[in-house]
Design a protein around this motif. Sequence first.
Motif, PDB file in Angstrom:
ATOM      1  N   TYR A 131      12.005  -3.036  -3.125  1.00  0.00           N
ATOM      2  CA  TYR A 131      13.327  -3.618  -2.962  1.00  0.00           C
ATOM      3  C   TYR A 131      14.021  -3.058  -1.719  1.00  0.00           C
ATOM      4  N   ASP A 132      14.868  -3.870  -1.148  1.00  0.00           N
ATOM      5  CA  ASP A 132      15.775  -3.454  -0.085  1.00  0.00           C
ATOM      6  C   ASP A 132      16.938  -2.708  -0.757  1.00  0.00           C
ATOM      7  N   ALA A 133      17.121  -1.424  -0.398  1.00  0.00           N
ATOM      8  CA  ALA A 133      18.159  -0.627  -1.050  1.00  0.00           C
ATOM      9  C   ALA A 133      19.565  -1.089  -0.689  1.00  0.00           C
ATOM     10  N   LYS A 134      19.700  -1.806   0.411  1.00  0.00           N
ATOM     11  CA  LYS A 134      21.014  -2.283   0.836  1.00  0.00           C
ATOM     12  C   LYS A 134      21.457  -3.503   0.049  1.00  0.00           C
ATOM     13  N   PHE A 156      13.724  -1.073  10.394  1.00  0.00           N
ATOM     14  CA  PHE A 156      13.923   0.369  10.380  1.00  0.00           C
ATOM     15  C   PHE A 156      15.309   0.789   9.936  1.00  0.00           C
ATOM     16  N   ASP A 157      16.267  -0.115   9.973  1.00  0.00           N
ATOM     17  CA  ASP A 157      17.665   0.279   9.842  1.00  0.00           C
ATOM     18  C   ASP A 157      18.146   0.413   8.402  1.00  0.00           C
ATOM     19  N   ARG A 158      17.246   0.464   7.468  1.00  0.00           N
ATOM     20  CA  ARG A 158      17.658   0.550   6.067  1.00  0.00           C
ATOM     21  C   ARG A 158      16.608   1.274   5.235  1.00  0.00           C
ATOM     22  N   ASP A 159      16.972   1.549   3.997  1.00  0.00           N
ATOM     23  CA  ASP A 159      16.052   2.210   3.079  1.00  0.00           C
ATOM     24  C   ASP A 159      15.566   1.210   2.036  1.00  0.00           C
ATOM     25  N   TYR A 160      14.565   1.638   1.296  1.00  0.00           N
ATOM     26  CA  TYR A 160      13.929   0.777   0.295  1.00  0.00           C
ATOM     27  C   TYR A 160      13.641   1.610  -0.950  1.00  0.00           C
ATOM     28  N   TYR A 161      13.307   0.943  -2.029  1.00  0.00           N
ATOM     29  CA  TYR A 161      12.854   1.656  -3.224  1.00  0.00           C
ATOM     30  C   TYR A 161      11.815   0.809  -3.950  1.00  0.00           C
ATOM     31  N   ALA A 162      10.984   1.486  -4.712  1.00  0.00           N
ATOM     32  CA  ALA A 162       9.913   0.822  -5.459  1.00  0.00           C
ATOM     33  C   ALA A 162      10.099   1.062  -6.950  1.00  0.00           C
ATOM     34  N   ILE A 163       9.833   0.033  -7.748  1.00  0.00           N
ATOM     35  CA  ILE A 163       9.910   0.127  -9.211  1.00  0.00           C
ATOM     36  C   ILE A 163       8.609  -0.401  -9.798  1.00  0.00           C
ATOM     37  N   GLU A 164       8.046   0.362 -10.714  1.00  0.00           N
ATOM     38  CA  GLU A 164       6.787  -0.052 -11.333  1.00  0.00           C
ATOM     39  C   GLU A 164       7.020  -1.254 -12.253  1.00  0.00           C
ATOM     40  N   VAL A 165       6.206  -2.286 -12.092  1.00  0.00           N
ATOM     41  CA  VAL A 165       6.306  -3.476 -12.942  1.00  0.00           C
ATOM     42  C   VAL A 165       5.069  -3.660 -13.811  1.00  0.00           C
ATOM     43  N   LYS A 166       4.003  -2.926 -13.494  1.00  0.00           N
ATOM     44  CA  LYS A 166       2.804  -2.956 -14.327  1.00  0.00           C
ATOM     45  C   LYS A 166       2.195  -1.563 -14.348  1.00  0.00           C
TER      46      LYS A 166
END
Length: 204
Positions: A16-19, A50-60
């Motif tokens: 996901y885009d954290a913004k 490059f100008d933003r942060d992201y995050y990952a979430i487990e879906v499986k």
Amino acid sequence: RAQGDATLAGAIYDVYDAKTNQIIDARMTGTNQFVIKADGSSNIIRGLPFDRDYYAIEVKAPEGYLLSKEKIMLSLSKTVKVGNRRSIDAQAKENPVSGKLGIYKHYNKKPGSEIDDKPEEGAVFAVVLKKYVDQYGSVSEAIQHKDQFAAMEYDIMTTGKDGRAASKDLAYGTYLATQIHAVDQEAEICRDVYEFRISGTQNN
């Protein structure tokens, strides 16, 4: 490494885009998911701004693990730019499915015996992941190599005064258990081998 019969392969994380809190656009990056391999590595997602942060979430969750609720932050904006590229490595921790084995041992019924059918204290049982028993030929032989196993892949249990013993948490998988010793030298050692499986979607 994965413990028991579990595997890291097949875990999937949405990115996901954290913004915006929106899943990233796969048309721009080629994919919006990390897919984990058996060695714990994953595919690489390229082309993220490059100008933003992201995050990952487990879906499986992979086989033998619970679905993680952790949000894994990917702070791409804080990494050092090398040429026209920035990169980041992230680590995710999987929560294994686990369970315990309970055993009850009592003396065999013998006519006229004062200990007829009473709980047996001091009966020692070994439990080992089945794939190691298959490798070494027996539970008794496999337990001699316990230093080569992961902590949640074996146990040695001794019954108390109530004749009962419980294992520590064991990892997802199929196990074999048998008695290997008795404190009471007059007690009959049970030679049966018991097979059981730790499975399910929650720790127990």
